[in-house]
Design a protein around this motif. Structure first.
Motif, PDB file in Angstrom:
ATOM      1  N   ASP A 379      30.044  11.678  -7.994  1.00 37.58           N
ATOM      2  CA  ASP A 379      29.347  12.141  -6.787  1.00 37.58           C
ATOM      3  C   ASP A 379      28.465  11.008  -6.277  1.00 37.58           C
ATOM      4  O   ASP A 379      27.565  10.550  -6.990  1.00 37.58           O
ATOM      5  CB  ASP A 379      28.504  13.371  -7.125  1.00 37.58           C
ATOM      6  N   CYS A 380      28.737  10.529  -5.061  1.00 39.57           N
ATOM      7  CA  CYS A 380      27.958   9.447  -4.449  1.00 39.57           C
ATOM      8  C   CYS A 380      27.214  10.001  -3.241  1.00 39.57           C
ATOM      9  O   CYS A 380      27.834  10.588  -2.343  1.00 39.57           O
ATOM     10  CB  CYS A 380      28.871   8.304  -4.003  1.00 39.57           C
ATOM     11  N   GLU A 381      25.896   9.780  -3.206  1.00 40.80           N
ATOM     12  CA  GLU A 381      25.075  10.256  -2.097  1.00 40.80           C
ATOM     13  C   GLU A 381      24.259   9.095  -1.549  1.00 40.80           C
ATOM     14  O   GLU A 381      23.523   8.448  -2.301  1.00 40.80           O
ATOM     15  CB  GLU A 381      24.153  11.388  -2.565  1.00 40.80           C
ATOM     16  N   ASN A 382      24.380   8.833  -0.262  1.00 42.62           N
ATOM     17  CA  ASN A 382      23.706   7.701   0.367  1.00 42.62           C
ATOM     18  C   ASN A 382      22.803   8.205   1.491  1.00 42.62           C
ATOM     19  O   ASN A 382      23.238   8.979   2.355  1.00 42.62           O
ATOM     20  CB  ASN A 382      24.729   6.723   0.954  1.00 42.62           C
ATOM     21  N   LEU A 383      21.552   7.730   1.485  1.00 41.02           N
ATOM     22  CA  LEU A 383      20.568   8.138   2.489  1.00 41.02           C
ATOM     23  C   LEU A 383      20.113   6.910   3.257  1.00 41.02           C
ATOM     24  O   LEU A 383      19.617   5.940   2.666  1.00 41.02           O
ATOM     25  CB  LEU A 383      19.369   8.804   1.801  1.00 41.02           C
ATOM     26  N   MET A 384      20.289   6.920   4.576  1.00 43.74           N
ATOM     27  CA  MET A 384      19.891   5.794   5.419  1.00 43.74           C
ATOM     28  C   MET A 384      18.636   6.174   6.205  1.00 43.74           C
ATOM     29  O   MET A 384      18.580   7.226   6.841  1.00 43.74           O
ATOM     30  CB  MET A 384      21.027   5.410   6.359  1.00 43.74           C
ATOM     31  N   LEU A 385      17.639   5.272   6.162  1.00 44.98           N
ATOM     32  CA  LEU A 385      16.347   5.557   6.775  1.00 44.98           C
ATOM     33  C   LEU A 385      16.198   4.962   8.174  1.00 44.98           C
ATOM     34  O   LEU A 385      15.325   5.392   8.924  1.00 44.98           O
ATOM     35  CB  LEU A 385      15.220   5.019   5.886  1.00 44.98           C
TER      36      LEU A 385
END
Length: 470
Positions: A379-385
């Protein structure tokens, strides 16, 4: 005063006490670059047996033959001719903090290592530049046959054990920087836990690189015999310089039958650091390896802890988080290699990107021909700010057996504006609302760490967010 120039704020991010710089002094230093003379000099300085010197030279030969990877971050700025491979600090190893030179003791005092030893650790090692300067272990563990010592001493006192396992999990043929490590390794730890012994309180080693333009190449080896258990914590930091520094350490883990090894790490390198570390575990029948990883600060990172599930019923868990700010390229992930039947692996990777940072998450799952009945989930989760941030995932599923179960899920998104609005409507300032959401995103990783290290990780996230909340 808040600024609308997010990129500039990230450039000027204050890393607090992690960036303090000691006066650069040393007892022994090699010339810049790498060649056979330098490798022989390091081996001679450490008083090594001839077989280790020959292994170093073979690794050097491979390093000089190999090319940089043709994928991932650009490594052209990293020139070994500009890197100092060995810097020996002005002290020998101590077993009492008070006996260390004042400037080295002050460094580890600021980082909180002595306090952590007193409150929550069964043993502590501390490395400064290229050599360990402090080591201790609680006597009741020694009485049970547990070995925890710096790697150079282990080579002298437990030569047969080191010779049996050294470079078995990470051969110098694996890649260019594994070969470099094999040539110039220095420092690191040996952890050996005899059959049936459970080390319920963590052991820790902390690696501090103070020298500008230097490399750090510590070698960590963990051997847990059948039915043994141990938790090892690794901490890393370095001040920021205007020259390139290199970290190319190595972690080799050997998990016996029905044994368990947990490896937790918080890497907080400076923005001039190339972090090209290698970590690999071989897990026997019914054994388990657990990786918990937080990667912060470096200019470039390439790190993919690998679990080789070699015995039936072996398992691996990986939980990791990275933060890439302006000017950073963090290329991380993990590999799970299933060699035996009924093995199991799971991976949760999280990345946060801000400014013009770039994050790449790679996951490799290999199901070999003898892996019937095995399962794996990634499971890969990426958060861009920010709008300038880049984030991506590259999953690889290499399946060579029909009787397996594999799954991969990836999510990429930005901060949820409705959540921010809701929190602000409850009187929480916008910056704090964003920080709360990001800390919640990171919570699955922080809860896997001991309390004091979870607090440190949250502090690092808050520190990075100072630049992304403008």
């Amino acid at each position: 005063m808040p600024s609308n120039n997010i990129e500039e704020k990230l450039k000027e991010l204050d890393r607090g006490f992690y960036d303090f710089i000691d006066e650069f002094t040393y007892d022994k230093i090699t010339e810049k670059g790498i060649n056979a003379d330098i490798v022989n000099e390091i081996s001679r300085e450490k008083g090594e047996p001839d077989w280790m010197r020959l292994r170093r030279l073979k690794s050097l030969e491979l390093f000089l033959q190999m090319e940089n990877p043709n994928w991932g971050p650009d490594l052209s700025e990293l020139n070994m001719d500009d890197i100092t491979a060995y810097v020996k600090p002005k002290t020998d190893k101590k077993s009492n903090w008070e006996a260390l030179p004042e400037e080295i003791k002050a460094t580890f005092d600021r980082l909180g290592i002595p306090q952590a030893e007193q409150e929550s650790l069964a043993g502590v090692g501390a490395q400064y530049d290229s050599e360990e300067v402090y080591f201790s272990i609680q006597k009741h563990l020694e009485d049970q046959g547990v070995i925890f010592m710096d790697f150079a001493t282990a080579l002298k006192e437990h030569e047969d054990l080191v010779k049996e396992y050294f470079q078995r999990a990470i051969p110098p043929t694996l890649h260019k920087y594994a070969a470099l490590h094999g040539a110039v390794w220095s420092g690191g730890s040996l952890i050996y836990v005899p059959e049936g012994v459970k080390v319920d309180i963590p052991l820790q080693s902390y690696y501090r690189l103070n020298a500008p333009g230097a490399g750090q190449f510590e070698h960590t080896m963990i051997i847990a015999e059948d039915n043994a258990k141990v938790h090892f914590i690794e901490g890393c930091s370095a001040p920021r310089y205007n020259v390139v520094n290199l970290h190319a350490g190595s972690v080799e883990i050997f998990v016996g039958k029905n044994a368990e090894v947990r490896f937790s790490t918080i890497e907080n390198w400076s923005r001039n650091m190339y972090n090209l570390n290698t970590k690999r575990a071989i897990v026997d029948e019914g054994g388990k390896v657990i990786w918990v990883s937080g990667s912060f600060g470096s200019k470039v990172s390439m790190l993919y802890p690998t679990s080789v599930l070699a015995g039936e019923g072996a398992s691996a868990e990986y939980t990791g988080i990275t933060f890439a700010g302006d000017g950073q390229y963090i290329d991380n992930g993990c590999s799970m290699i299933h060699l035996a039947p009924n093995t199991y692996s799971t991976a949760l990777t999280k990345s946060i990107t801000g400014g013009t940072g770039k994050s790449m998450t790679r996951s490799l799952v290999q199901m070999k021909r003898n892996s019937a009945g095995s399962r794996s989930t990634v499971d890969c989760e990426n958060l861009m700010l920010t709008e300038g941030a880049q984030s991506d995932t590259i999953p690889v599923l290499d399946i060579r057996n029909d009787d397996v179960d594999c799954g991969h899920e990836a999510k990429i998104g930005s901060l949820d504006q409705s959540q921010i609005f809701y929190l602000m409507s409850r009187g929480i300032p916008e910056d704090e609302a964003k920080s709360m959401i990001v800390r919640g995103f990171a919570e699955p990783v922080s809860r896997e760490l001991p309390l004091e290290y979870a607090v440190e990780m949250n502090h690092l996230i808050d520190m990075e967010l100072e630049g992304a909340n403008g």
